[in-house]
Design a protein around this motif. Structure first.
Motif, PDB file in Angstrom:
ATOM      1  N   PHE A 187       0.846  -1.101   0.103  1.00 12.84           N
ATOM      2  CA  PHE A 187      -0.085   0.083  -0.207  1.00 12.84           C
ATOM      3  C   PHE A 187       0.780   1.374  -0.026  1.00 12.84           C
ATOM      4  CE2 PHE A 187      -2.539  -3.246   2.467  1.00 12.84           C
ATOM      5  CZ  PHE A 187      -3.669  -3.107   1.726  1.00 12.84           C
ATOM      6  N   PRO A 188       0.475   2.198  -0.531  1.00 12.00           N
ATOM      7  CA  PRO A 188       1.440   3.587  -0.707  1.00 12.00           C
ATOM      8  C   PRO A 188       1.241   4.069   0.738  1.00 12.00           C
ATOM      9  CG  PRO A 188      -0.971   3.824  -1.328  1.00 12.00           C
ATOM     10  CD  PRO A 188      -0.670   2.560  -1.076  1.00 12.00           C
ATOM     11  N   ASP A 189       2.455   4.721   1.242  1.00 12.74           N
ATOM     12  CA  ASP A 189       2.394   5.266   2.848  1.00 12.74           C
ATOM     13  C   ASP A 189       1.666   6.295   2.839  1.00 12.74           C
ATOM     14  OD1 ASP A 189       4.559   3.676   3.218  1.00 12.74           O
ATOM     15  OD2 ASP A 189       6.260   5.063   2.777  1.00 12.74           O
ATOM     16  N   ALA A 190       0.613   6.455   3.851  1.00 15.25           N
ATOM     17  CA  ALA A 190      -0.045   7.406   4.327  1.00 15.25           C
ATOM     18  C   ALA A 190      -1.090   7.540   3.250  1.00 15.25           C
ATOM     19  CB  ALA A 190       0.378   8.508   4.685  1.00 15.25           C
ATOM     20  N   GLY A 191      -1.606   6.631   2.429  1.00 15.53           N
ATOM     21  CA  GLY A 191      -2.217   6.605   1.143  1.00 15.53           C
ATOM     22  C   GLY A 191      -3.764   6.533   1.500  1.00 15.53           C
ATOM     23  N   PHE A 192      -4.127   6.381   2.565  1.00 17.44           N
ATOM     24  CA  PHE A 192      -5.666   6.132   2.878  1.00 17.44           C
ATOM     25  C   PHE A 192      -6.060   7.127   4.131  1.00 17.44           C
ATOM     26  CE2 PHE A 192      -3.907   2.409   0.717  1.00 17.44           C
ATOM     27  CZ  PHE A 192      -4.989   2.152  -0.336  1.00 17.44           C
ATOM     28  N   ASP A 193      -7.363   7.452   3.788  1.00 19.35           N
ATOM     29  CA  ASP A 193      -7.903   8.371   5.085  1.00 19.35           C
ATOM     30  C   ASP A 193      -8.525   7.221   6.144  1.00 19.35           C
ATOM     31  OD1 ASP A 193      -6.986  10.887   4.430  1.00 19.35           O
ATOM     32  OD2 ASP A 193      -8.709  10.889   2.715  1.00 19.35           O
ATOM     33  N   ALA A 194      -9.040   6.069   5.347  1.00 18.49           N
ATOM     34  CA  ALA A 194      -9.706   5.127   6.145  1.00 18.49           C
ATOM     35  C   ALA A 194      -9.421   3.634   5.630  1.00 18.49           C
ATOM     36  CB  ALA A 194     -11.138   5.405   6.196  1.00 18.49           C
ATOM     37  N   VAL A 195      -9.285   2.821   6.638  1.00 16.43           N
ATOM     38  CA  VAL A 195      -9.373   1.318   6.332  1.00 16.43           C
ATOM     39  C   VAL A 195     -10.551   0.930   6.990  1.00 16.43           C
ATOM     40  CG1 VAL A 195      -7.993  -0.715   6.618  1.00 16.43           C
ATOM     41  CG2 VAL A 195      -6.623   1.769   6.160  1.00 16.43           C
TER      42      VAL A 195
END
Length: 76
Positions: free
Chosen positions: A27-35
């Protein structure tokens, strides 16, 4: 199910869906606001590795939402 979710989210512009092994997926580093996981965390082979990878992929201030079968105190 992912195809249906993608179709329903079409036009929203900021929704995405990934089916991957949480322990090792790049996954991209700090790529998502929510999981969000609907019971998937129950099947992690190596929970510390999976949660560490998801934490790395979650932006500062982001959120992790898990569906669990029992109250938090009764889940590991």
């Amino acid at each position: 199910m992912i195809d249906v979710a993608r179709a329903r989210a079409a036009g929203l512009g900021n929704a995405g869906f990934v089916r991957a092994d949480a322990q090792v997926h790049p996954f991209p580093d700090a790529g998502f606001d929510a999981v969000v996981s609907r019971a998937g965390a129950s099947f992690f082979g190596d929970p510390p590795a999976a949660f560490a990878n998801l934490a790395r992929a979650t932006a500062p201030g982001g959120r992790l939402a898990l569906l669990t079968w029992q109250a938090p105190a009764d889940n590991e």
